[in-house]
Design a protein around this motif. Structure first.
Motif, PDB file in Angstrom:
ATOM      1  N   THR A 188      61.132  -2.574  37.498  1.00 46.64           N
ATOM      2  CA  THR A 188      60.790  -1.311  38.937  1.00 46.64           C
ATOM      3  C   THR A 188      63.090  -1.540  39.229  1.00 46.64           C
ATOM      4  O   THR A 188      63.234  -0.293  39.099  1.00 46.64           O
ATOM      5  CB  THR A 188      60.150  -1.342  39.931  1.00 46.64           C
ATOM      6  OG1 THR A 188      58.722  -1.717  39.446  1.00 46.64           O
ATOM      7  CG2 THR A 188      60.221  -0.486  41.112  1.00 46.64           C
ATOM      8  N   SER A 189      63.100  -2.874  39.253  1.00 47.26           N
ATOM      9  CA  SER A 189      64.310  -2.827  39.989  1.00 47.26           C
ATOM     10  C   SER A 189      65.474  -2.250  38.850  1.00 47.26           C
ATOM     11  O   SER A 189      66.447  -1.477  38.795  1.00 47.26           O
ATOM     12  CB  SER A 189      64.905  -4.286  39.706  1.00 47.26           C
ATOM     13  OG  SER A 189      66.164  -4.282  40.194  1.00 47.26           O
ATOM     14  N   LYS A 190      64.853  -2.111  37.710  1.00 42.02           N
ATOM     15  CA  LYS A 190      66.329  -2.005  36.926  1.00 42.02           C
ATOM     16  C   LYS A 190      66.108  -0.659  36.672  1.00 42.02           C
ATOM     17  O   LYS A 190      67.386   0.299  36.407  1.00 42.02           O
ATOM     18  CB  LYS A 190      65.978  -2.803  35.623  1.00 42.02           C
ATOM     19  CG  LYS A 190      66.205  -3.979  35.196  1.00 42.02           C
ATOM     20  CD  LYS A 190      65.409  -3.848  34.052  1.00 42.02           C
ATOM     21  CE  LYS A 190      66.616  -5.606  33.463  1.00 42.02           C
ATOM     22  NZ  LYS A 190      65.871  -6.079  31.862  1.00 42.02           N
ATOM     23  N   SER A 191      64.790  -0.160  37.479  1.00 35.29           N
ATOM     24  CA  SER A 191      64.973   1.670  36.762  1.00 35.29           C
ATOM     25  C   SER A 191      65.593   1.968  37.950  1.00 35.29           C
ATOM     26  O   SER A 191      66.087   3.557  37.842  1.00 35.29           O
ATOM     27  CB  SER A 191      63.443   2.035  36.871  1.00 35.29           C
ATOM     28  OG  SER A 191      62.985   3.832  37.022  1.00 35.29           O
ATOM     29  N   SER A 192      65.269   1.718  39.478  1.00 40.74           N
ATOM     30  CA  SER A 192      66.388   1.972  40.359  1.00 40.74           C
ATOM     31  C   SER A 192      67.837   1.932  40.042  1.00 40.74           C
ATOM     32  O   SER A 192      68.180   2.930  40.866  1.00 40.74           O
ATOM     33  CB  SER A 192      65.746   1.114  41.877  1.00 40.74           C
ATOM     34  OG  SER A 192      64.153   1.233  41.404  1.00 40.74           O
ATOM     35  N   MET A 193      67.851   1.365  39.909  1.00 39.99           N
ATOM     36  CA  MET A 193      69.389   0.243  40.177  1.00 39.99           C
ATOM     37  C   MET A 193      69.763   1.603  39.051  1.00 39.99           C
ATOM     38  O   MET A 193      71.419   1.978  39.276  1.00 39.99           O
ATOM     39  CB  MET A 193      69.514   0.053  38.913  1.00 39.99           C
ATOM     40  CG  MET A 193      69.568  -1.943  40.153  1.00 39.99           C
ATOM     41  SD  MET A 193      69.358  -3.587  39.684  1.00 39.99           S
ATOM     42  CE  MET A 193      71.286  -3.510  39.402  1.00 39.99           C
ATOM     43  N   ASP A 232      64.136  -3.661  46.171  1.00 37.77           N
ATOM     44  CA  ASP A 232      63.536  -4.131  44.830  1.00 37.77           C
ATOM     45  C   ASP A 232      64.588  -4.946  44.107  1.00 37.77           C
ATOM     46  O   ASP A 232      64.291  -5.056  42.886  1.00 37.77           O
ATOM     47  CB  ASP A 232      63.953  -2.476  43.948  1.00 37.77           C
ATOM     48  CG  ASP A 232      62.766  -1.420  44.188  1.00 37.77           C
ATOM     49  OD1 ASP A 232      62.086  -1.313  45.079  1.00 37.77           O
ATOM     50  OD2 ASP A 232      63.085  -0.085  43.830  1.00 37.77           O
ATOM     51  N   PHE A 233      66.005  -4.279  43.868  1.00 38.02           N
ATOM     52  CA  PHE A 233      66.357  -6.017  43.741  1.00 38.02           C
ATOM     53  C   PHE A 233      66.226  -6.785  43.889  1.00 38.02           C
ATOM     54  O   PHE A 233      66.146  -8.325  42.964  1.00 38.02           O
ATOM     55  CB  PHE A 233      68.362  -5.782  43.871  1.00 38.02           C
ATOM     56  CG  PHE A 233      68.578  -6.121  43.449  1.00 38.02           C
ATOM     57  CD1 PHE A 233      69.278  -6.406  41.975  1.00 38.02           C
ATOM     58  CD2 PHE A 233      69.906  -7.408  44.247  1.00 38.02           C
ATOM     59  CE1 PHE A 233      70.299  -7.529  41.460  1.00 38.02           C
ATOM     60  CE2 PHE A 233      71.284  -7.639  43.657  1.00 38.02           C
ATOM     61  CZ  PHE A 233      70.931  -7.999  42.442  1.00 38.02           C
ATOM     62  N   GLU A 234      65.918  -7.376  45.344  1.00 35.52           N
ATOM     63  CA  GLU A 234      65.995  -8.788  45.946  1.00 35.52           C
ATOM     64  C   GLU A 234      65.000  -9.210  45.717  1.00 35.52           C
ATOM     65  O   GLU A 234      64.675 -10.459  45.544  1.00 35.52           O
ATOM     66  CB  GLU A 234      65.748  -8.337  47.381  1.00 35.52           C
ATOM     67  CG  GLU A 234      67.550  -8.799  48.303  1.00 35.52           C
ATOM     68  CD  GLU A 234      68.629  -9.491  47.610  1.00 35.52           C
ATOM     69  OE1 GLU A 234      67.844 -10.585  47.455  1.00 35.52           O
ATOM     70  OE2 GLU A 234      69.708  -9.218  47.794  1.00 35.52           O
ATOM     71  N   LYS A 235      63.239  -8.131  45.511  1.00 33.11           N
ATOM     72  CA  LYS A 235      62.186  -8.781  45.299  1.00 33.11           C
ATOM     73  C   LYS A 235      62.317  -8.683  43.544  1.00 33.11           C
ATOM     74  O   LYS A 235      61.912 -10.071  42.757  1.00 33.11           O
ATOM     75  CB  LYS A 235      61.898  -7.797  44.718  1.00 33.11           C
ATOM     76  CG  LYS A 235      60.131  -7.786  44.615  1.00 33.11           C
ATOM     77  CD  LYS A 235      59.060  -6.821  45.476  1.00 33.11           C
ATOM     78  CE  LYS A 235      57.901  -6.313  44.836  1.00 33.11           C
ATOM     79  NZ  LYS A 235      57.311  -6.025  45.359  1.00 33.11           N
ATOM     80  N   ALA A 236      62.948  -8.560  42.473  1.00 31.75           N
ATOM     81  CA  ALA A 236      63.173  -8.936  41.436  1.00 31.75           C
ATOM     82  C   ALA A 236      64.264 -10.250  40.947  1.00 31.75           C
ATOM     83  O   ALA A 236      63.638 -11.050  40.296  1.00 31.75           O
ATOM     84  CB  ALA A 236      64.465  -7.737  40.826  1.00 31.75           C
ATOM     85  N   LYS A 237      65.272 -10.559  42.183  1.00 32.68           N
ATOM     86  CA  LYS A 237      66.003 -12.175  42.228  1.00 32.68           C
ATOM     87  C   LYS A 237      65.314 -12.977  42.130  1.00 32.68           C
ATOM     88  O   LYS A 237      64.898 -14.294  42.183  1.00 32.68           O
ATOM     89  CB  LYS A 237      66.902 -11.660  42.555  1.00 32.68           C
ATOM     90  CG  LYS A 237      68.014 -10.940  42.907  1.00 32.68           C
ATOM     91  CD  LYS A 237      69.236 -10.638  44.125  1.00 32.68           C
ATOM     92  CE  LYS A 237      69.339 -12.356  44.074  1.00 32.68           C
ATOM     93  NZ  LYS A 237      70.934 -11.717  45.232  1.00 32.68           N
ATOM     94  N   ALA A 238      64.048 -12.490  43.812  1.00 30.82           N
ATOM     95  CA  ALA A 238      63.526 -13.625  43.559  1.00 30.82           C
ATOM     96  C   ALA A 238      61.903 -14.118  42.594  1.00 30.82           C
ATOM     97  O   ALA A 238      61.372 -14.885  43.222  1.00 30.82           O
ATOM     98  CB  ALA A 238      62.278 -13.275  45.321  1.00 30.82           C
ATOM     99  N   VAL A 239      62.155 -13.013  41.421  1.00 30.91           N
ATOM    100  CA  VAL A 239      60.948 -13.743  40.478  1.00 30.91           C
ATOM    101  C   VAL A 239      61.761 -14.773  40.140  1.00 30.91           C
ATOM    102  O   VAL A 239      62.586 -14.877  39.443  1.00 30.91           O
ATOM    103  CB  VAL A 239      61.470 -12.174  39.333  1.00 30.91           C
ATOM    104  CG1 VAL A 239      60.034 -13.572  38.436  1.00 30.91           C
ATOM    105  CG2 VAL A 239      60.271 -11.413  40.397  1.00 30.91           C
TER     106      VAL A 239
END
Length: 531
Positions: free
Chosen positions: A179-184, A206-213
């Motif tokens: 999702t983060s890649k798509s939004s970016m 979305d970027f911060e949520k992806a970084k927390a993974v």
């Protein structure tokens, strides 16, 4: 050896009575004359009754070999066979010396009887080889194969559960990265400044949520993870138990002498409540002995182990013993129960950290105090020594097996005893694990032990214990309702529940747990237990 080879050897023996130019093959050898004879020269031996009876004939033997037919001790002809010692003897051996009371047979009779015995044993061995060995092999393969299959299934099940759950969780978290890649990508393609700034807030989230993974953290916290962890723990315990069972089966197969599975002692073996001493009590199943130090001093008291069924030629029991007590375990008769130092007793004794064996034997005792006086003839007093048999119990320190340096055998916490009534033997083993045992001692009993009973003798002298001695097992407190609480230092535990040492620690029956009141019969510790 084939028949052809035997014939070749016989043909190689020539007649000793033929001329050198025309020596014929020997047919028989006379053991008394020590000569080999062909058919022609043998006629005198087989047709003359005296020679036929007194000159034993055997298969042809090479020159010089006939000398082995004489007794090395008496120099006489070997004429009989001793079935007890399995050796050939002469008439002097059979009548005068060590073989005179043995089972003696003539050569022909012994040959016939031993041949019949060999034939019977050969048939038995062939039957065992074809049936018993195959049956044993199939049984062992089936048992080990079944254990291996169950272990593999348990491991595979745990692996699949863990991998599937983690994969599902990882897949869910990977959605955030996608999702983060798509939004970016959408934001980067947006050319309008105002619309880019409007969507940047969502792109940032979305970027911060992806970084927390972090895929290394396993499952995300929650009820699903807690449930899976509990399932893995339970399944893992079952898997470990199956692995231990397979491991033990392999050890028993390879080395059954020192590795035997710990089987629970037959339930018909219990402690006799009538043999309890002061301060002692029994559990409801009569297999655990409690001791109350407030009620009496435990000093050299014998507990009897009784059996409801004792028809077997084998008897086995295993006992766990407190490290705070000296003990003796074994067999004795009724008269020796109260005094093991002067009676019929066979056992293993532990004093401090030293093990010793107890055996009973007899010795000759001469009493020179008996007097005889005959004053009517004016004879002086004459001492007539009287010799009689006296009984004694001998004790011998047990050393470490295979060591001559003098190290003593370590003190066992669990002792397994095996009694073979038919062989009149008593063996003691130290149990150090689920499958491993070490033989301490095997003794032969020289008396009829049919009336002997199993016993445990306990002795607890607190003042004699060294302060450097390692701590004993956990103390236990038995409530009047029958529940046994384990003392843990700062409290008591029972059934997975913990109770601190305080007046508020109440048993379900209403009694204060661990209440230390002088004279309270419930303040106890386990000193002996049948496993």
């Amino acid at each position: 050896m084939s028949d052809n080879l035997q014939e070749d050897q016989q043909q190689a023996v020539l007649c000793d009575m033929c001329t050198e130019e025309d020596r014929k093959p020997a047919r028989k050898t006379c053991m008394k004359c020590e000569i080999s004879m062909c058919v022609h020269h043998l006629q005198a031996h087989v047709t003359t009754p005296v020679l036929l009876q007194t000159h034993p004939l055997t298969e042809p033997m090479a020159s010089g070999a006939a000398g082995t037919t004489k007794c090395p001790q008496h120099g006489k002809l070997l004429e009989y066979y001793c079935l007890d010692d399995l050796t050939c003897v002469c008439v002097s051996c059979a009548i005068e010396d060590q073989h005179r009371l043995h089972n003696m047979k003539t050569f022909s009779t012994a040959h016939k009887e031993l041949m019949e015995k060999l034939n019977a044993e050969q048939q038995a061995l062939a039957k065992d080889e074809n049936v018993s060995l195959e049956k044993w092999e199939n049984g062992e393969r089936e048992k080990l194969g079944s254990s291996s299959v169950r272990l593999i299934e348990a491991v595979s099940k745990l692996r699949d559960i863990a991998l599937t759950s983690v994969q599902t969780s990882v897949s869910a978290r990977m959605v955030s990265i996608k999702t983060s890649k798509s939004s970016m990508q959408v934001a980067q393609n947006e050319k309008d400044t105002f619309r880019f700034l409007q969507m940047f807030s969502q792109v940032h989230q979305d970027f911060e949520k992806a970084k927390a993974v972090d895929l290394r953290k396993g499952l995300e916290p929650g009820s699903d993870r807690d449930k899976l962890v509990q399932e893995l723990r339970q399944g893992g315990e079952e898997m470990v138990a199956q692995a231990v069972q397979l491991w033990g089966s392999l050890l028993i197969l390879v080395d059954p002498e020192n590795h035997q599975e710990v089987f629970t002692t037959s339930s018909d073996l219990t402690f006799d409540p009538q043999s309890l001493g002061i301060g002692m009590s029994l559990s409801k199943d009569h297999r655990k002995v409690f001791y109350n130090s407030w009620l009496g001093q435990l000093s050299a008291h014998t507990l009897r182990i009784r059996s409801v069924h004792s028809t077997s030629n084998f008897q086995r029991w295993m006992v766990s013993l407190s490290e705070d007590c000296d003990w003796t375990i074994g067999l004795c008769d009724k008269e020796s129960a109260e005094n093991l130092k002067d009676g019929h007793v066979y056992g293993l004794r532990c004093q401090g950290n030293q093990l010793s064996s107890l055996t009973t034997d007899y010795y000759d005792f001469t009493d020179a105090s008996r007097n005889l006086e005959d004053s009517s003839f004016g004879l002086q007093k004459v001492e007539i020594p009287k010799t009689e048999k006296k009984r004694r119990v001998s004790s011998q320190l047990i050393k470490c097996p295979g060591e001559s340096g003098g190290d003593i055998t370590p003190r066992p916490q669990k002792v397994e005893v095996f009694r073979n009534i038919a062989a009149s033997s008593l063996s003691f083993f130290s149990r150090t694990g689920q499958h491993q045992r070490t033989e301490i001692l095997t003794m032969k009993m020289s008396f009829d032990s049919s009336d002997f009973f199993a016993f445990v003798n306990l002795e607890k002298e607190q003042a004699q214990k060294s302060s450097n001695q390692p701590p004993g097992p956990q103390q236990q407190w038995m409530c009047s309702c029958g529940k046994v609480y384990i003392e843990t230092g700062s409290g008591y535990s029972y059934g997975g529940c913990y109770y601190s040492k305080s007046p508020q620690a109440i048993c379900s029956c209403g009694r204060v747990i661990g209440g230390r009141v002088i004279g309270d019969p419930c303040i106890t510790e386990v000193v002996c237990e049948l496993l």
